[in-house]
Design a protein around this motif. Structure first.
Motif, PDB file in Angstrom:
ATOM      1  N   PHE A 382       0.860  -1.182   0.000  1.00 20.79           N
ATOM      2  CA  PHE A 382       0.000   0.000   0.000  1.00 20.79           C
ATOM      3  C   PHE A 382       0.899   1.236   0.000  1.00 20.79           C
ATOM      4  CE2 PHE A 382      -2.403  -3.364   2.099  1.00 20.79           C
ATOM      5  CZ  PHE A 382      -3.619  -3.321   1.432  1.00 20.79           C
ATOM      6  N   THR A 383       0.673   2.135  -0.956  1.00 23.89           N
ATOM      7  CA  THR A 383       1.514   3.326  -1.102  1.00 23.89           C
ATOM      8  C   THR A 383       0.645   4.573  -1.137  1.00 23.89           C
ATOM      9  OG1 THR A 383       3.063   2.017  -2.436  1.00 23.89           O
ATOM     10  CG2 THR A 383       3.335   4.396  -2.469  1.00 23.89           C
ATOM     11  N   ILE A 384       1.032   5.580  -0.351  1.00 22.40           N
ATOM     12  CA  ILE A 384       0.337   6.869  -0.378  1.00 22.40           C
ATOM     13  C   ILE A 384       0.947   7.713  -1.486  1.00 22.40           C
ATOM     14  CG2 ILE A 384      -0.096   8.999   0.903  1.00 22.40           C
ATOM     15  CD1 ILE A 384      -0.116   7.332   3.451  1.00 22.40           C
ATOM     16  N   VAL A 385       0.104   8.160  -2.417  1.00 19.65           N
ATOM     17  CA  VAL A 385       0.561   8.887  -3.592  1.00 19.65           C
ATOM     18  C   VAL A 385      -0.137  10.242  -3.647  1.00 19.65           C
ATOM     19  CG1 VAL A 385       0.752   8.838  -6.105  1.00 19.65           C
ATOM     20  CG2 VAL A 385       0.858   6.702  -4.820  1.00 19.65           C
ATOM     21  N   GLY A 386       0.619  11.289  -3.982  1.00 16.55           N
ATOM     22  CA  GLY A 386       0.022  12.599  -4.156  1.00 16.55           C
ATOM     23  C   GLY A 386       0.635  13.644  -3.245  1.00 16.55           C
ATOM     24  N   ASP A 387       0.173  14.888  -3.418  1.00 16.47           N
ATOM     25  CA  ASP A 387       0.669  16.015  -2.629  1.00 16.47           C
ATOM     26  C   ASP A 387      -0.056  16.031  -1.286  1.00 16.47           C
ATOM     27  OD1 ASP A 387       1.846  18.324  -1.735  1.00 16.47           O
ATOM     28  OD2 ASP A 387       0.617  19.669  -2.957  1.00 16.47           O
ATOM     29  N   THR A 388       0.477  15.309  -0.349  1.00 16.53           N
ATOM     30  CA  THR A 388      -0.161  15.200   0.965  1.00 16.53           C
ATOM     31  C   THR A 388       0.876  14.933   2.026  1.00 16.53           C
ATOM     32  OG1 THR A 388      -1.823  13.979   2.239  1.00 16.53           O
ATOM     33  CG2 THR A 388      -0.544  12.721   0.658  1.00 16.53           C
ATOM     34  N   ASP A 389       0.547  15.273   3.250  1.00 19.48           N
ATOM     35  CA  ASP A 389       1.415  14.917   4.379  1.00 19.48           C
ATOM     36  C   ASP A 389       0.765  13.833   5.225  1.00 19.48           C
ATOM     37  OD1 ASP A 389      -0.614  16.526   5.274  1.00 19.48           O
ATOM     38  OD2 ASP A 389       0.645  17.864   6.474  1.00 19.48           O
ATOM     39  N   ASP A 422      -7.459  15.911  -1.819  1.00 20.65           N
ATOM     40  CA  ASP A 422      -7.483  14.488  -2.129  1.00 20.65           C
ATOM     41  C   ASP A 422      -6.074  13.935  -2.333  1.00 20.65           C
ATOM     42  OD1 ASP A 422     -10.208  14.655  -2.063  1.00 20.65           O
ATOM     43  OD2 ASP A 422     -10.465  14.729  -4.238  1.00 20.65           O
ATOM     44  N   PHE A 423      -5.883  12.673  -1.992  1.00 17.03           N
ATOM     45  CA  PHE A 423      -4.680  11.935  -2.349  1.00 17.03           C
ATOM     46  C   PHE A 423      -5.087  10.502  -2.634  1.00 17.03           C
ATOM     47  CE2 PHE A 423      -5.011  11.529   2.250  1.00 17.03           C
ATOM     48  CZ  PHE A 423      -4.711  10.202   2.501  1.00 17.03           C
ATOM     49  N   THR A 424      -4.139   9.684  -3.056  1.00 15.41           N
ATOM     50  CA  THR A 424      -4.434   8.312  -3.480  1.00 15.41           C
ATOM     51  C   THR A 424      -3.704   7.299  -2.618  1.00 15.41           C
ATOM     52  OG1 THR A 424      -4.768   9.008  -5.774  1.00 15.41           O
ATOM     53  CG2 THR A 424      -4.291   6.681  -5.405  1.00 15.41           C
ATOM     54  N   VAL A 425      -4.399   6.222  -2.278  1.00 12.87           N
ATOM     55  CA  VAL A 425      -3.765   5.058  -1.665  1.00 12.87           C
ATOM     56  C   VAL A 425      -3.792   3.954  -2.716  1.00 12.87           C
ATOM     57  CG1 VAL A 425      -3.804   3.375   0.195  1.00 12.87           C
ATOM     58  CG2 VAL A 425      -4.548   5.719   0.633  1.00 12.87           C
ATOM     59  N   ARG A 426      -2.591   3.512  -3.118  1.00 11.63           N
ATOM     60  CA  ARG A 426      -2.481   2.526  -4.200  1.00 11.63           C
ATOM     61  C   ARG A 426      -2.100   1.167  -3.630  1.00 11.63           C
ATOM     62  NH1 ARG A 426       0.670   5.055  -8.705  1.00 11.63           N
ATOM     63  NH2 ARG A 426      -1.410   5.982  -8.968  1.00 11.63           N
ATOM     64  N   ALA A 427      -2.816   0.123  -4.049  1.00 13.15           N
ATOM     65  CA  ALA A 427      -2.525  -1.248  -3.627  1.00 13.15           C
ATOM     66  C   ALA A 427      -1.963  -2.020  -4.811  1.00 13.15           C
ATOM     67  CB  ALA A 427      -3.790  -1.926  -3.111  1.00 13.15           C
ATOM     68  N   THR A 428      -0.803  -2.662  -4.635  1.00 12.90           N
ATOM     69  CA  THR A 428      -0.186  -3.468  -5.678  1.00 12.90           C
ATOM     70  C   THR A 428       0.312  -4.778  -5.093  1.00 12.90           C
ATOM     71  OG1 THR A 428       1.935  -2.355  -5.318  1.00 12.90           O
ATOM     72  CG2 THR A 428       0.529  -1.484  -7.068  1.00 12.90           C
ATOM     73  N   LEU A 437      -4.921  -1.293  -7.507  1.00 17.57           N
ATOM     74  CA  LEU A 437      -6.181  -0.611  -7.198  1.00 17.57           C
ATOM     75  C   LEU A 437      -5.866   0.718  -6.542  1.00 17.57           C
ATOM     76  CD1 LEU A 437      -8.371  -3.498  -5.691  1.00 17.57           C
ATOM     77  CD2 LEU A 437      -8.437  -2.568  -8.018  1.00 17.57           C
ATOM     78  N   ASP A 438      -6.549   1.779  -6.988  1.00 16.59           N
ATOM     79  CA  ASP A 438      -6.364   3.112  -6.421  1.00 16.59           C
ATOM     80  C   ASP A 438      -7.605   3.521  -5.637  1.00 16.59           C
ATOM     81  OD1 ASP A 438      -3.895   3.286  -7.525  1.00 16.59           O
ATOM     82  OD2 ASP A 438      -4.392   4.788  -9.049  1.00 16.59           O
ATOM     83  N   TYR A 439      -7.367   4.103  -4.471  1.00 15.66           N
ATOM     84  CA  TYR A 439      -8.451   4.587  -3.621  1.00 15.66           C
ATOM     85  C   TYR A 439      -8.219   6.069  -3.342  1.00 15.66           C
ATOM     86  CZ  TYR A 439      -9.452  -0.346  -2.790  1.00 15.66           C
ATOM     87  OH  TYR A 439      -9.756  -1.670  -2.942  1.00 15.66           O
TER      88      TYR A 439
END
Length: 569
Positions: A382-389, A422-428, A437-439
């Motif tokens: 699970f990876t947090i993707v995007g401009d977020t802290d 918004d940001f994305t949590v990606r599952a691979t 899958l992106d959430y």
């Protein structure tokens, strides 16, 4: 995990056995929560492991050096060359200058970024000793990069873990299986998320001791650990390499380095001599016996005619057996990861939280075959993707979870930062090229659904005067304190007209000018908001102060301006 270096000479068995027994007793008595799985490996509970290898290990639980330190305490510095005998242990206590500098710089960086971890540089030195012999005795250049790559053995399941290639050979040069890389022996899938730039050159190189030491420090400090607590320290070390023997060895070197060490020139450090894959361990290999002279084959005498029992004939020589056809090698059975066809959502709800809060929902996915059958024991990243802290619990932005018997993997809880949006949590799937899958997760501004004054005192003033009391309100959201909530305060025309009034009470700006609208207000940590002083003009009457917050909370406060009453004698 470390590569082989030099010849494998053995230290005295007595020293090694006594030290090992002492440290084993220490670890056994101070490592609560450590259990053994069905393969005899040590485990430390069900912490989520963002390391990509599925075994709760940064290194893939592979080769490492098992040399133990001398029983004699080290000295803080080598004995001067005055003819005196160098104390026992001095050579072992020496750490190459650049390597030692990298450990100390990593400790300083972690003291700032994760002060609650209490990481000692001696722990990095102990792990560096066990993993690579302090970068092969300090064979590094001025920037801290090893002159040649330090690679562990193939993790092909032959004596070590089975970890198929995850980096296409980018770090370890092996496109079939992963290998641990660098002086701190990270496997590629772990380095991909744990790598750090420790020397400020803009790169994250596992073969650089500054980068690797800082990455190891962050890895050990996961899960908000406090390494000054023995049980937490044990968990951190076992998380690096999941073996009780490894824990004992690292603890022994940690204790040794804490008693004193010194700097030696790069390239002159003492190299370890044996590792955990040396067969029987402490016993030296027996000397080979001299080859025996082969005896000549016995001659078979032919049977004479008329010998009883043979029918009076000569026995023929037996025919040689036909050459045996070698059996083809058995095909390697597919791993659970090899059978995964796709990822399915496993009931993830809408991901929403206010800034600074923990999300109530978690991302959950399921690994399935083409036929829709759940697949257990598969690593999902699970990876947090995007401009977020925002981060996962523990402060990391990547987490790797092994699917359970139902094929389900649930990410750790998300913690919202202060950045909204918004940001994305990606599952691979780790080690398998299937669509991820992106959430979408949303961080909203802190909100309030109710406002109330903290005082019931009536707010009155004479024309041209100053209100004696300042307006203070408390904001709540779902009956809890609402801190950091944005608010606006305005002197309005009426209860039905929220436009700004051009008469009546007002605030003053820094230049003393009249202001009847205040923006960019925020409640404090206790949900309180105290407005500046209010001043009245010459207009008498009852006026309204309206306070609005993000989330829809609204409060209207009456302000009365009346002439002072006089008493007739």
């Amino acid at each position: 995990m470390a590569a082989h270096f030099g010849s494998r000479l053995r230290r005295g068995a007595t020293t090694t056995a006594v030290a090992a027994a002492a440290v084993a007793a220490l670890a056994a008595s101070q490592a609560p929560g450590v259990t053994t799985d069905d393969q005899g490996r040590q485990t430390t509970g069900s912490e989520a492991t963002p390391d990509g290898n599925g075994d709760g290990s940064a290194t893939g639980n592979g080769r490492y050096y098992t040399d133990l330190p001398p029983l004699d305490s080290p000295t803080a510095s080598p004995s001067p060359g005055t003819g005196s005998t160098t104390p026992a242990g001095t050579a072992e206590a020496g750490i190459p200058a650049t390597v030692l500098d990298a450990y100390k710089k990593a400790e300083t960086a972690l003291r700032s970024s994760k002060p609650g971890c209490n990481l000692p540089w001696q722990l990095l030195a102990a792990i560096g000793k066990v993993e690579s012999g302090q970068a092969r005795g300090g064979r590094v250049d001025a920037n801290g990069t090893t002159y040649s790559k330090i690679l562990g053995p193939k993790l092909d399941g032959n004596g070590f873990a089975l970890i198929a290639d995850t980096d296409n050979g980018a770090y370890d040069g092996d496109s079939a299986y992963d290998r641990a890389v660098g002086p701190m022996q990270f496997i590629p899938s772990t380095w991909e998320w744990a790598g750090r730039d420790g020397n400020g050159d803009g790169a994250k190189n596992p073969n650089n001791i500054y980068d690797a030491a800082l990455a190891a420090g962050h890895y050990l400090c996961r899960f908000d650990r406090d390494l000054s607590v023995q049980s937490e320290l044990n968990k951190a070390i076992l998380g690096y390499n999941n073996s009780q023997e490894y824990l004992n060895t690292v603890l022994s070197w940690l204790e040794y380095y804490r008693k004193g060490t010194h700097e030696v020139p790069d390239g002159t450090g003492t190299l370890p001599s044996h590792s955990n894959d040396d067969g029987q361990g402490a016993s030296p290999a027996p000397s080979p016996s001299p080859p025996k002279t082969p005896k000549p084959p016995k001659t078979t005498k032919p049977t004479k005619p008329g010998t009883p029992g043979d029918g009076g004939s000569t026995s023929p020589s037996p025919s040689p057996p036909p050459p045996s056809t070698p059996k083809p090698p058995s095909p390697t059975p597919p791993t659970p990861t090899d059978t995964v066809d796709h990822l399915e959502d496993a009931g993830t709800a809408k991901l929403t939280a206010t800034a600074g809060d923990t999300f109530d929902q978690k991302v959950a996915v399921r690994t399935e075959t083409k036929a829709g059958k759940a697949v257990a024991k598969v690593r999902v990243r699970f990876t947090i993707v995007g401009d977020t802290d925002a981060t996962f619990t523990g402060g990391e932005t990547v987490a790797t979870i092994v699917t359970n018997s139902a094929g389900k993997a649930t990410a750790p809880a998300l913690v919202a930062g202060q950045k909204t949006g918004d940001f994305t949590v990606r599952a691979t799937v780790v080690g398998r090229s299937v669509a991820g899958l992106d959430y979408t997760a949303t961080v909203t501004e802190p909100q309030a659904d109710a406002l109330a004054r903290t005082s019931a005192t009536e707010l009155t003033c004479v024309p041209g005067g100053e209100f004696a009391d300042q307006v203070e309100v408390k904001a709540t959201y779902k009956n809890a304190v609402a801190d950091g909530v944005a608010a606006t305060a305005t002197i309005v025309k009426s209860a039905d007209d929220a436009t700004e009034n051009d008469k009546g009470p007002s605030f003053k700006d820094a230049d003393g000018k009249t202001v009847r609208t205040l923006k960019d207000l925020k409640t404090d940590a206790n949900g309180l908001l105290k407005l500046p002083k209010l001043y009245a003009d010459d207009t008498v009457g009852t006026f309204l102060l309206r306070i609005d917050t993000t989330g829809g909370a609204t409060l209207t406060v009456e302000l009365k301006v009346a002439a002072a009453t006089t008493t007739t004698p």
